[in-house]
Design an enzyme around this catalytic site. Structure first.
Site, PDB file in Angstrom:
ATOM      1  N   SER A 342       0.842  -1.287  -0.201  1.00 27.14           N
ATOM      2  CA  SER A 342      -0.216   0.052   0.272  1.00 27.14           C
ATOM      3  C   SER A 342       1.222   1.548  -0.252  1.00 27.14           C
ATOM      4  O   SER A 342       1.330   1.055  -1.317  1.00 27.14           O
ATOM      5  CB  SER A 342      -0.482  -0.232   1.367  1.00 27.14           C
ATOM      6  OG  SER A 342      -2.364   0.598   1.007  1.00 27.14           O
ATOM      7  N   ASP A 399      -8.419  -4.447  -6.978  1.00 29.22           N
ATOM      8  CA  ASP A 399      -7.718  -3.642  -5.611  1.00 29.22           C
ATOM      9  C   ASP A 399      -8.129  -2.651  -6.153  1.00 29.22           C
ATOM     10  O   ASP A 399      -7.172  -1.961  -7.656  1.00 29.22           O
ATOM     11  CB  ASP A 399      -6.418  -4.308  -5.190  1.00 29.22           C
ATOM     12  CG  ASP A 399      -5.952  -3.450  -3.840  1.00 29.22           C
ATOM     13  OD1 ASP A 399      -6.986  -2.936  -3.576  1.00 29.22           O
ATOM     14  OD2 ASP A 399      -4.813  -3.585  -4.134  1.00 29.22           O
ATOM     15  N   HIS A 461      -7.345  -5.235  -1.027  1.00 30.45           N
ATOM     16  CA  HIS A 461      -6.307  -4.334  -0.465  1.00 30.45           C
ATOM     17  C   HIS A 461      -5.798  -5.030   0.601  1.00 30.45           C
ATOM     18  O   HIS A 461      -4.147  -5.137   1.151  1.00 30.45           O
ATOM     19  CB  HIS A 461      -7.147  -3.584  -0.802  1.00 30.45           C
ATOM     20  CG  HIS A 461      -5.380  -2.167  -0.310  1.00 30.45           C
ATOM     21  ND1 HIS A 461      -4.881  -2.636  -1.092  1.00 30.45           N
ATOM     22  CD2 HIS A 461      -4.965  -1.637   0.764  1.00 30.45           C
ATOM     23  CE1 HIS A 461      -3.916  -1.714  -1.039  1.00 30.45           C
ATOM     24  NE2 HIS A 461      -3.644  -0.821   0.374  1.00 30.45           N
TER      25      HIS A 461
END
Length: 531
Positions: A342, A399, A461
């Site tokens: 991320s 995602d 995610h």
């Protein structure tokens, strides 16, 4: 005959009698009458042998069927307090014997589809995947002279689809370094603004590495003072500087020999604090220092270059430590691997780009990023490529984070006319002209037999979901890997609402725990990370 038969068990006597016909004296083939007699005798013996063998096979299959039921029989727990998620301790040799039995069974069992192999009917397999202590890994083969190829020297050409088993293990291994960063941060997220931070312990799953440096990121923006009055209990969520990762180096001779070099790892976690979220939304492109053609997201650049009250900037810390390790292990074969998830995936690109030019002779630099957003424009992507930084982006098809910032469309458009129009827009001086960097390994939540096909955004995610999908990925046109070995405990604990109920019910029955009410891991006292 009596002497030989007396040494043969009764249950094998019929088989032995069929085979001992070959011991009889054979007549001469030069005698025509003897040849005819021999043919008749052989035909009779063959029929007898077939009948005997057929009968023997039926008995063998019956014994194997009974043995399968015994191996799969579950021992009930008399009391809930007796529950133990650890694997049962086997006596010496029992594991090997069981493995030999199972290898024998494979010759009689027909091959089954991957979906059936992963179904809840195979309770022993599911129970092993639910055991905390039975974490099994894909084989760690000797990379030897091919380590540069697995590190990306050829941009992983020919290794991604189908996915090479050694590369799969390396990707999962680097993902676990990021998981260690998450765990370490959440064990103690608070940080004093008046005192220098103390050394932090990081529990690495790969014990052949040792942590040499803690890394911190600082936001250049602050929250209004009235936020503390409205929400005084936010605590560490509003702090400007936070521990974000670490530098580690392989310190085990056997592992160095297996990998073909000494590896330096830089692992970075994802977004956790309010100010980190605020930086994520500062999506305007800003110029890179000393390079007007390269632009990156201003929020990411701020977190990378801003100094804290008691800590240096992330840029200063990582460059200082990498230079020190390069000097310490001068003369050895080295590699530098940057990995993140991320926000950490975005910062990994900035770190790797900086490292690639920090010294006259830098070891090979590679990035393994999970669920990373776009970071900069096409000029930045060209800069990273020109600096010989190899980037492998692991992307989940569902995602959404991997599609921002910038336009949601552009890189996945099939229509050539629309793609040309978007290229013209991206070539102009637009503050939203973002571009991805590197090579892509694309997985899909829908390929997992455990996760719901409509899993929510957080699950798609989630880092553990990423590692689960990579561990089961074989090729884009193949089902989920039937012999995937990654434990399901953390996936069930973190994403139980996104796991098919068929499996949660079986997991409850096998472990004796209600996963809807209690987790398999101790809950943290702090607010969980968005991942």
């Amino acid at each position: 005959s009596l002497q030989i038969s007396s040494t043969v068990p009764a249950k094998n006597a019929s088989i032995f009698q069929a085979k001992r016909a070959s011991f009889k004296r054979q007549p001469s083939r030069l005698n025509p009458t003897a040849v005819n007699a021999s043919i008749n005798t052989a035909a009779t013996s063959t029929r007898t042998l077939k009948l005997t063998t057929s009968s023997s096979n039926e008995v063998t299959r019956l014994h194997l069927s009974n043995l399968e039921k015994i191996l799969q029989k579950q021992q009930p727990l008399t009391q809930p307090s007796q529950l133990d998620l650890q694997q049962p301790v086997h006596k010496k040799g029992s594991t090997e014997n069981k493995g030999m039995v199972l290898e024998g069974l494979k010759r009689f069992w027909p091959e089954m589809k991957a979906a059936e192999e992963m179904s809840p009917r195979h309770l022993n397999r599911l129970q092993r995947l639910l055991s905390i202590s039975s974490a099994e890994y894909s084989p760690r083969n000797n990379l030897g002279s091919r380590w540069r190829e697995y590190h990306g020297c050829k941009d992983w050409a020919g290794l991604l689809d189908p996915l090479d088993e050694n590369l799969r293990r390396e990707v999962v291994r680097y993902g676990e370094f990021v998981q260690a960063a998450y765990h370490s941060f959440h064990s103690n997220p608070a940080m004093s603004a008046d005192e220098a931070p103390q050394p932090r312990y990081v529990a690495l799953s790969d014990r052949s590495y040792k942590v040499t440096k803690s890394l911190y990121a600082t936001s250049s923006v602050g929250l209004p003072k009235w936020v503390d009055d409205v929400a005084p209990d936010l605590g560490w969520m509003t702090q400007r500087s936070s521990w974000i990762g670490y530098v580690a180096v392989c310190d085990d001779r056997r592992e160095i020999q297996r990998m073909g070099r000494r590896d330096i790892v830089i692992a970075l976690r994802g977004t956790a604090t309010c100010l980190e979220w605020a930086e994520n939304f500062r999506a305007q492109l800003a110029d890179m220092p000393h390079d007007k053609q390269s632009k990156v997201e201003s929020g990411f650049l701020s977190l990378y270059n801003t100094r804290g009250a008691q800590v240096p900037s992330l840029s200063e810390s990582v460059l200082e430590e990498v230079r020190r390790l390069m000097e310490l292990y001068k003369g050895e074969t080295l590699s530098i691997t940057v990995t993140g998830h991320s926000l950490g995936a975005a910062l990994s690109l900035l770190v790797a780009d900086d490292i690639s030019t920090c010294a006259p002779s830098v070891p090979p630099v590679a990035v393994f990023s999970f669920g990373g957003p776009r970071v900069g424009n096409r000029g930045f992507a060209n800069r990273v490529k020109a600096n010989n930084v190899k980037v492998l982006r692991i992307v989940n098809n569902q995602d959404l984070i991997t599609r921002v910032p910038g336009n949601f469309i552009g890189e996945d458009v099939a229509n050539e006319n629309i793609k040309k129009m978007l290229n013209v827009i991206n070539n102009e001086e637009s503050e939203w002209a973002y571009s991805h960097v590197g090579t892509e390994l694309r997985v899909d939540t829908k390929m997992s037999p455990y996760l719901k096909p409509n899993a929510d955004v957080a699950c798609c995610h989630d880092l553990e979901a990423y590692l689960h999908l990579v561990d089961g990925f074989m090729a884009s046109d193949c089902p989920f890997r039937a012999n995937a070995k990654r434990s399901l405990v953390k996936l069930l604990n973190d994403q139980r609402s996104n796991v098919k109920k068929l499996y949660t019910s079986k997991a409850n029955a096998l472990t004796g725990l209600n996963l809807e009410r209690e987790g398999l891991f101790p809950s943290s006292s702090c607010l969980p990370s968005p991942s």
